[in-house]
Design a protein around this motif. Structure first.
Motif, PDB file in Angstrom:
ATOM      1  N   SER A 164       5.398 -52.901  25.102  1.00 50.03           N
ATOM      2  CA  SER A 164       4.407 -52.372  24.153  1.00 50.03           C
ATOM      3  C   SER A 164       4.707 -52.881  22.750  1.00 50.03           C
ATOM      4  N   LEU A 165       5.994 -52.952  22.408  1.00 49.26           N
ATOM      5  CA  LEU A 165       6.377 -53.533  21.115  1.00 49.26           C
ATOM      6  C   LEU A 165       5.965 -54.994  21.036  1.00 49.26           C
ATOM      7  N   ARG A 166       6.227 -55.751  22.102  1.00 60.77           N
ATOM      8  CA  ARG A 166       5.884 -57.174  22.080  1.00 60.77           C
ATOM      9  C   ARG A 166       4.379 -57.378  21.938  1.00 60.77           C
ATOM     10  N   LYS A 167       3.586 -56.524  22.526  1.00 59.86           N
ATOM     11  CA  LYS A 167       2.126 -56.634  22.372  1.00 59.86           C
ATOM     12  C   LYS A 167       1.718 -56.319  20.940  1.00 59.86           C
ATOM     13  N   MET A 168       2.399 -55.354  20.317  1.00 60.57           N
ATOM     14  CA  MET A 168       2.118 -55.053  18.913  1.00 60.57           C
ATOM     15  C   MET A 168       2.475 -56.235  18.021  1.00 60.57           C
ATOM     16  N   LEU A 169       3.620 -56.872  18.303  1.00 61.55           N
ATOM     17  CA  LEU A 169       4.004 -58.047  17.514  1.00 61.55           C
ATOM     18  C   LEU A 169       2.998 -59.178  17.681  1.00 61.55           C
ATOM     19  N   TRP A 170       2.383 -59.265  18.844  1.00 63.10           N
ATOM     20  CA  TRP A 170       1.355 -60.287  19.047  1.00 63.10           C
ATOM     21  C   TRP A 170       0.096 -59.957  18.233  1.00 63.10           C
ATOM     22  N   ARG A 171      -0.289 -58.687  18.265  1.00 59.71           N
ATOM     23  CA  ARG A 171      -1.493 -58.297  17.520  1.00 59.71           C
ATOM     24  C   ARG A 171      -1.300 -58.448  16.016  1.00 59.71           C
ATOM     25  N   GLU A 172      -0.131 -58.024  15.524  1.00 61.46           N
ATOM     26  CA  GLU A 172       0.083 -57.996  14.085  1.00 61.46           C
ATOM     27  C   GLU A 172       0.529 -59.342  13.518  1.00 61.46           C
ATOM     28  N   PHE A 173       1.388 -60.049  14.262  1.00 56.19           N
ATOM     29  CA  PHE A 173       2.017 -61.253  13.717  1.00 56.19           C
ATOM     30  C   PHE A 173       1.816 -62.492  14.592  1.00 56.19           C
ATOM     31  N   THR A 174       1.039 -62.363  15.662  1.00 57.94           N
ATOM     32  CA  THR A 174       0.801 -63.453  16.627  1.00 57.94           C
ATOM     33  C   THR A 174       2.113 -64.052  17.148  1.00 57.94           C
ATOM     34  N   ILE A 175       3.094 -63.187  17.416  1.00 55.47           N
ATOM     35  CA  ILE A 175       4.325 -63.626  18.074  1.00 55.47           C
ATOM     36  C   ILE A 175       4.098 -63.502  19.577  1.00 55.47           C
ATOM     37  N   PRO A 176       4.052 -64.599  20.308  1.00 52.73           N
ATOM     38  CA  PRO A 176       3.780 -64.514  21.750  1.00 52.73           C
ATOM     39  C   PRO A 176       4.812 -63.655  22.479  1.00 52.73           C
ATOM     40  N   VAL A 177       4.356 -62.941  23.493  1.00 56.65           N
ATOM     41  CA  VAL A 177       5.248 -62.085  24.280  1.00 56.65           C
ATOM     42  C   VAL A 177       6.339 -62.911  24.944  1.00 56.65           C
ATOM     43  N   SER A 178       6.022 -64.153  25.286  1.00 53.81           N
ATOM     44  CA  SER A 178       6.990 -64.999  25.984  1.00 53.81           C
ATOM     45  C   SER A 178       8.019 -65.641  25.053  1.00 53.81           C
ATOM     46  N   THR A 179       7.819 -65.523  23.738  1.00 51.23           N
ATOM     47  CA  THR A 179       8.760 -66.115  22.795  1.00 51.23           C
ATOM     48  C   THR A 179      10.071 -65.326  22.784  1.00 51.23           C
ATOM     49  N   ASN A 188      17.754 -64.650  10.353  1.00 53.27           N
ATOM     50  CA  ASN A 188      18.228 -65.569   9.314  1.00 53.27           C
ATOM     51  C   ASN A 188      17.188 -66.607   8.925  1.00 53.27           C
ATOM     52  N   GLY A 189      15.965 -66.463   9.419  1.00 51.87           N
ATOM     53  CA  GLY A 189      14.886 -67.363   9.021  1.00 51.87           C
ATOM     54  C   GLY A 189      14.951 -68.731   9.655  1.00 51.87           C
ATOM     55  N   ARG A 190      15.753 -68.878  10.696  1.00 47.28           N
ATOM     56  CA  ARG A 190      15.834 -70.173  11.393  1.00 47.28           C
ATOM     57  C   ARG A 190      14.823 -70.178  12.532  1.00 47.28           C
ATOM     58  N   GLY A 191      14.016 -71.185  12.557  1.00 51.16           N
ATOM     59  CA  GLY A 191      12.962 -71.220  13.562  1.00 51.16           C
ATOM     60  C   GLY A 191      11.768 -70.404  13.093  1.00 51.16           C
ATOM     61  N   ARG A 192      10.607 -70.734  13.636  1.00 52.14           N
ATOM     62  CA  ARG A 192       9.382 -70.056  13.219  1.00 52.14           C
ATOM     63  C   ARG A 192       8.792 -69.369  14.443  1.00 52.14           C
ATOM     64  N   ILE A 193       8.987 -68.060  14.541  1.00 52.58           N
ATOM     65  CA  ILE A 193       8.510 -67.335  15.720  1.00 52.58           C
ATOM     66  C   ILE A 193       7.031 -67.014  15.627  1.00 52.58           C
ATOM     67  N   SER A 194       6.414 -67.207  14.459  1.00 48.05           N
ATOM     68  CA  SER A 194       4.997 -66.933  14.290  1.00 48.05           C
ATOM     69  C   SER A 194       4.371 -67.973  13.375  1.00 48.05           C
ATOM     70  N   LYS A 195       3.119 -68.288  13.632  1.00 47.50           N
ATOM     71  CA  LYS A 195       2.382 -69.210  12.782  1.00 47.50           C
ATOM     72  C   LYS A 195       1.578 -68.482  11.722  1.00 47.50           C
ATOM     73  N   ARG A 196       1.572 -67.150  11.802  1.00 48.04           N
ATOM     74  CA  ARG A 196       0.824 -66.369  10.814  1.00 48.04           C
ATOM     75  C   ARG A 196       1.767 -65.371  10.155  1.00 48.04           C
ATOM     76  N   ILE A 197       2.268 -65.756   9.003  1.00 48.23           N
ATOM     77  CA  ILE A 197       3.184 -64.896   8.263  1.00 48.23           C
ATOM     78  C   ILE A 197       2.365 -63.958   7.374  1.00 48.23           C
ATOM     79  N   PRO A 198       2.641 -62.656   7.382  1.00 49.17           N
ATOM     80  CA  PRO A 198       1.879 -61.734   6.529  1.00 49.17           C
ATOM     81  C   PRO A 198       1.965 -62.126   5.056  1.00 49.17           C
ATOM     82  N   ASP A 199       0.888 -61.849   4.316  1.00 46.95           N
ATOM     83  CA  ASP A 199       0.817 -62.221   2.898  1.00 46.95           C
ATOM     84  C   ASP A 199       1.952 -61.606   2.080  1.00 46.95           C
TER      85      ASP A 199
END
Length: 356
Positions: A164-179, A188-199
């Protein structure tokens, strides 16, 4: 006074019976007072609905003192008995036909019901699923293990909570469940887990990935804190900086010994799932040094790569938080109290424990 064996005719009947349950090696029997419902279950299993075959004696009145075997008159065929002992966990259990189906005394580790062809010992069950990951700091020799655990019947609810958390992260931040959420990377900011960073994490057109990763981590920790049936734990030690691998092996061996003692005390079994591909044979060696006839952790550690296991990713976050609580790196002061704020409620010991 001997009463008729039709218990349905006596709604307020008390039943006083000698249960065929040996205690230790003495072979003596105890009397117990049960309700009508309990004795009906006992008759239906051990007497096949025939009270005369169940060893049950019906009395018109309850004994003067419930539970005191000295308060009931003895019959002629009873052997002399030892002074009464106190066992608080004696209960009637309806068991499968392949076992004896009779009352079972848990008062002694070698309690055996003589009426069964199978020795009725403690009913050992698999009670702990432990998902574990390691962390550490090679320059200082710090080794850390963190884990999440739960009963097998909680597996579905624990995993559902995390998904349920992973689905929320997908809705809010487009972090895929499979990531894979690997704390050392995204915090530590290494790697980009999302392509849509909140403003709120973008300043002058530049995304602040560390701030974003910390927010994601706190969402994950809050989920762990609120997951019903979940327990967390962590241990650590400081060894030689050049021998971090050996330090981790020693720490893991000590942790396994502690888990073995806990499982033995509760007459339970456990299963350990470890992050990795199984190439590190030190874990296997630790498990195979346990005595086979008394070990409580079944099988060697089962290795699952964290990229394909949501539950191992949960353990990874626990290990990372424990490392931050112990090491307190100057550049990561924001994470020093994560374990205290989010995980202490799920840790029976409230904080990472030093074992060696």
């Amino acid at each position: 006074m001997r009463m008729p064996t039709d218990i349905n005719s006596y709604p307020d009947l008390f039943v006083h019976t000698v249960l065929p349950c040996a205690v230790g090696s003495s072979g003596w029997f105890r009397r117990h007072t049960f309700t009508q419902r309990q004795v009906r279950e006992h008759i239906s299993i051990s007497g096949r609905n025939d009270p005369s075959r169940s060893g049950v004696t019906f009395h018109a009145k309850p004994p003067a003192t419930t539970g005191d075997c000295r308060a009931t008159p003895r019959t002629a065929d009873e052997r002399p008995r030892r002074p009464p002992r106190t066992y608080s966990n004696v209960k009637v259990i309806v068991r499968e036909q392949r076992l004896c189906g009779r009352a079972w005394c848990r008062g002694s580790s070698d309690s055996v019901c003589p009426g069964s062809p199978v020795s009725c010992r403690y009913m050992t069950t698999l009670d702990r699923l432990i998902y574990m990951d390691d962390s550490g700091h090679p320059p200082s020799g710090l080794a850390v293990y963190g884990w999440v655990e739960f009963r097998p019947d909680r597996w579905t609810s624990v995993l559902s909570s995390w998904l349920s958390l992973r689905k929320m992260l997908w809705r809010e931040f487009t972090i895929p469940v499979s990531t894979e959420l690997h704390a050392t990377e995204y915090v530590n900011g290494r790697g980009r887990i999302s392509k849509r960073i909140p403003d709120r994490h973008v300043h002058n057109g530049t995304p602040y990935l560390k701030d974003f990763g910390r927010e994601v981590a706190e969402h994950c920790l809050e989920t762990l804190r609120c997951t019903e049936g979940l327990r967390a734990g962590s241990v650590w030690m400081v060894g030689e900086p050049r021998e971090l691998h050996e330090s981790k092996r020693r720490l893991y061996a000590s942790l396994v010994s502690r888990i073995e003692r806990e499982l033995s005390a509760t007459h339970s079994l456990g299963l350990v799932v470890m992050d990795g591909d199984g190439s590190d044979t030190s874990y296997r060696g630790v498990h195979r040094q346990l005595k086979l006839d008394s070990r409580r952790i079944i099988e060697d550690a089962i290795h699952l790569d964290s990229s394909g296991s949501q539950l191992v990713q949960m353990a990874d976050l626990v290990a990372y938080s424990a490392y931050m609580a112990v090491a307190k790196p100057p550049m990561h002061e924001f994470a020093w109290r994560w374990y205290e704020r989010f995980l202490s409620e799920r840790d029976p010991l409230r904080a990472p424990q030093r074992l060696l």
